[in-house]
Design a protein around this motif. Sequence first.
Motif, PDB file in Angstrom:
ATOM      1  N   VAL A 141      -4.017  -7.946   0.652  1.00 49.84           N
ATOM      2  CA  VAL A 141      -5.442  -8.304   0.590  1.00 49.84           C
ATOM      3  C   VAL A 141      -6.944  -9.168   0.137  1.00 49.84           C
ATOM      4  O   VAL A 141      -5.843  -9.582  -0.454  1.00 49.84           O
ATOM      5  CB  VAL A 141      -6.276  -6.676  -0.055  1.00 49.84           C
ATOM      6  N   THR A 142      -7.059  -9.784   1.084  1.00 49.28           N
ATOM      7  CA  THR A 142      -7.615 -11.141   1.722  1.00 49.28           C
ATOM      8  C   THR A 142      -8.545 -11.204   1.986  1.00 49.28           C
ATOM      9  O   THR A 142      -9.395  -9.718   2.688  1.00 49.28           O
ATOM     10  CB  THR A 142      -6.758 -11.997   2.161  1.00 49.28           C
ATOM     11  N   ASP A 143      -9.895 -11.739   1.874  1.00 47.15           N
ATOM     12  CA  ASP A 143     -11.366 -11.985   1.586  1.00 47.15           C
ATOM     13  C   ASP A 143     -11.170 -12.024   3.195  1.00 47.15           C
ATOM     14  O   ASP A 143      -9.866 -12.323   3.600  1.00 47.15           O
ATOM     15  CB  ASP A 143     -11.489 -12.840   1.108  1.00 47.15           C
ATOM     16  N   VAL A 144     -12.111 -11.814   3.910  1.00 52.22           N
ATOM     17  CA  VAL A 144     -12.683 -12.403   5.396  1.00 52.22           C
ATOM     18  C   VAL A 144     -13.565 -13.114   5.350  1.00 52.22           C
ATOM     19  O   VAL A 144     -14.866 -12.955   5.180  1.00 52.22           O
ATOM     20  CB  VAL A 144     -12.825 -11.276   6.506  1.00 52.22           C
ATOM     21  N   ALA A 145     -13.546 -13.838   6.781  1.00 50.62           N
ATOM     22  CA  ALA A 145     -14.940 -14.839   6.829  1.00 50.62           C
ATOM     23  C   ALA A 145     -16.282 -14.590   7.014  1.00 50.62           C
ATOM     24  O   ALA A 145     -16.128 -13.752   7.717  1.00 50.62           O
ATOM     25  CB  ALA A 145     -14.751 -16.332   7.904  1.00 50.62           C
ATOM     26  N   ARG A 170     -12.763  -6.629   4.020  1.00 51.67           N
ATOM     27  CA  ARG A 170     -11.806  -7.421   3.415  1.00 51.67           C
ATOM     28  C   ARG A 170     -10.671  -7.101   4.879  1.00 51.67           C
ATOM     29  O   ARG A 170     -10.670  -6.408   5.937  1.00 51.67           O
ATOM     30  CB  ARG A 170     -10.822  -6.576   2.572  1.00 51.67           C
ATOM     31  N   ILE A 171      -9.772  -8.624   5.178  1.00 43.14           N
ATOM     32  CA  ILE A 171      -8.240  -7.821   5.641  1.00 43.14           C
ATOM     33  C   ILE A 171      -7.240  -7.522   4.617  1.00 43.14           C
ATOM     34  O   ILE A 171      -6.759  -7.601   3.670  1.00 43.14           O
ATOM     35  CB  ILE A 171      -8.147  -8.534   6.186  1.00 43.14           C
ATOM     36  N   ALA A 172      -6.989  -6.057   5.376  1.00 41.09           N
ATOM     37  CA  ALA A 172      -6.393  -5.356   4.546  1.00 41.09           C
ATOM     38  C   ALA A 172      -4.369  -5.376   5.110  1.00 41.09           C
ATOM     39  O   ALA A 172      -4.301  -4.901   6.498  1.00 41.09           O
ATOM     40  CB  ALA A 172      -6.326  -3.646   3.740  1.00 41.09           C
ATOM     41  N   PHE A 173      -3.174  -5.430   4.438  1.00 36.96           N
ATOM     42  CA  PHE A 173      -1.908  -5.469   5.273  1.00 36.96           C
ATOM     43  C   PHE A 173      -1.794  -4.395   4.994  1.00 36.96           C
ATOM     44  O   PHE A 173      -1.029  -4.764   3.190  1.00 36.96           O
ATOM     45  CB  PHE A 173      -1.511  -6.595   4.950  1.00 36.96           C
ATOM     46  N   ALA A 174      -0.128  -3.828   4.831  1.00 35.39           N
ATOM     47  CA  ALA A 174       0.697  -2.835   4.518  1.00 35.39           C
ATOM     48  C   ALA A 174       1.947  -2.641   5.520  1.00 35.39           C
ATOM     49  O   ALA A 174       2.745  -1.536   6.040  1.00 35.39           O
ATOM     50  CB  ALA A 174       0.379  -1.681   4.023  1.00 35.39           C
ATOM     51  N   ALA A 243      -3.927   3.374   6.915  1.00 36.14           N
ATOM     52  CA  ALA A 243      -4.091   4.352   6.610  1.00 36.14           C
ATOM     53  C   ALA A 243      -3.249   3.817   4.872  1.00 36.14           C
ATOM     54  O   ALA A 243      -4.176   3.589   4.192  1.00 36.14           O
ATOM     55  CB  ALA A 243      -3.394   5.875   6.948  1.00 36.14           C
ATOM     56  N   LEU A 244      -2.193   3.223   5.242  1.00 38.75           N
ATOM     57  CA  LEU A 244      -1.820   2.064   3.862  1.00 38.75           C
ATOM     58  C   LEU A 244      -2.484   1.280   3.798  1.00 38.75           C
ATOM     59  O   LEU A 244      -2.762   1.073   2.557  1.00 38.75           O
ATOM     60  CB  LEU A 244      -0.304   2.317   4.803  1.00 38.75           C
ATOM     61  N   ALA A 245      -3.116   0.516   4.886  1.00 41.55           N
ATOM     62  CA  ALA A 245      -3.780  -0.582   4.828  1.00 41.55           C
ATOM     63  C   ALA A 245      -4.807  -0.778   3.957  1.00 41.55           C
ATOM     64  O   ALA A 245      -5.302  -1.412   2.833  1.00 41.55           O
ATOM     65  CB  ALA A 245      -4.164  -1.507   5.530  1.00 41.55           C
ATOM     66  N   PHE A 246      -5.768   0.628   3.999  1.00 44.11           N
ATOM     67  CA  PHE A 246      -6.603   1.015   3.482  1.00 44.11           C
ATOM     68  C   PHE A 246      -6.754   1.302   1.674  1.00 44.11           C
ATOM     69  O   PHE A 246      -7.546   1.185   0.519  1.00 44.11           O
ATOM     70  CB  PHE A 246      -7.531   1.826   3.788  1.00 44.11           C
ATOM     71  N   GLY A 247      -5.220   1.669   1.630  1.00 45.95           N
ATOM     72  CA  GLY A 247      -5.668   2.693   0.050  1.00 45.95           C
ATOM     73  C   GLY A 247      -5.012   1.049  -0.885  1.00 45.95           C
ATOM     74  O   GLY A 247      -5.910   1.012  -2.077  1.00 45.95           O
TER      75      GLY A 247
END
Length: 300
Positions: A141-145, A170-174, A243-247
């Motif tokens: 998970v990373t910050d977003v401008a 946020r930007i989330a990755f899964a 959904a995975l990224a949101f978790g």
Amino acid sequence: MTSHATPAPGSPAVLRYTAFSTDPLGGNPAGVVLDARGLDDGGMLAIAAELGYSETAFLTGLPEEGAAGGDHGRGYTIRYFSPKAEVPFCGHATVATAVALAERTGPGDLVFETRAGTVPVTVAEEGGTLRATLTSVEPHVTDVARDDVQEALAALGWPAADLDPALPPRIAFAGARHLVLAAASRARLADLAYDFDRLEALMRRLDLTTVQLVWRASAEVFHVRDPFPVGGVVEDPATGAAALAFGAYLRALDAVAGNAVLTLHQGEDMGRPGVLTVELRAGDPRVRVSGAGARIPDGG
């Protein structure tokens, strides 16, 4: 607009399943091609575009070819195409494919090799219903401008005051990247009418698969929606990858306990209700999402 045309002679069979619902009219429909070894990229894209669903899954490597698996389950190589392009990972099409395979070979463990990494899946039968649980690649998970958040809000037509301050962007990755924006009210989430081209341009610049719009109904229950203009559709009805990224996002914010089971309701505002169950385990960075699946009858 979806097509239910019969494949031409010699073409691979294209199955249609819904994921995250037992009702063919609920959840998120996906195309499934169980043997796509004879298709090139153009052929897969053409099938996905003709079908018109947000994604179609193609098994391009089967267990007898030595794909991943072994002691962890039957191994397959899988690719996913939206009507406009290939995507690295798709949760609902993975659930649909796993259920389709289980109907033919029985419940059990599977391993899918995706462009995003290795994704284990377990299919179990519960009361006559097949449910698939997939485990994400390692998320982050990373910050977003701030300017990018403002542009997203402008494309959505959302005032900044309509965001929930307890759940910051946020930007989330899964397995794929998603911009998470939390609405302060259910009414805000329900009112979705956005600038398709403007949001698509932002998403392409940020390499986003969807924008994950959420509203927190209670500590572990959420309503979610996923605009998907980069895939050529206005909205995705039930989005396993998001959904995975949101978790992972909630864990990064310390917004849930170490062990948590979340219920995500999606598709209600589209008339295709579905339920996604997200599981977080203390000490394991990966996230799990599970849901039912069902075959869509021909002509349905």
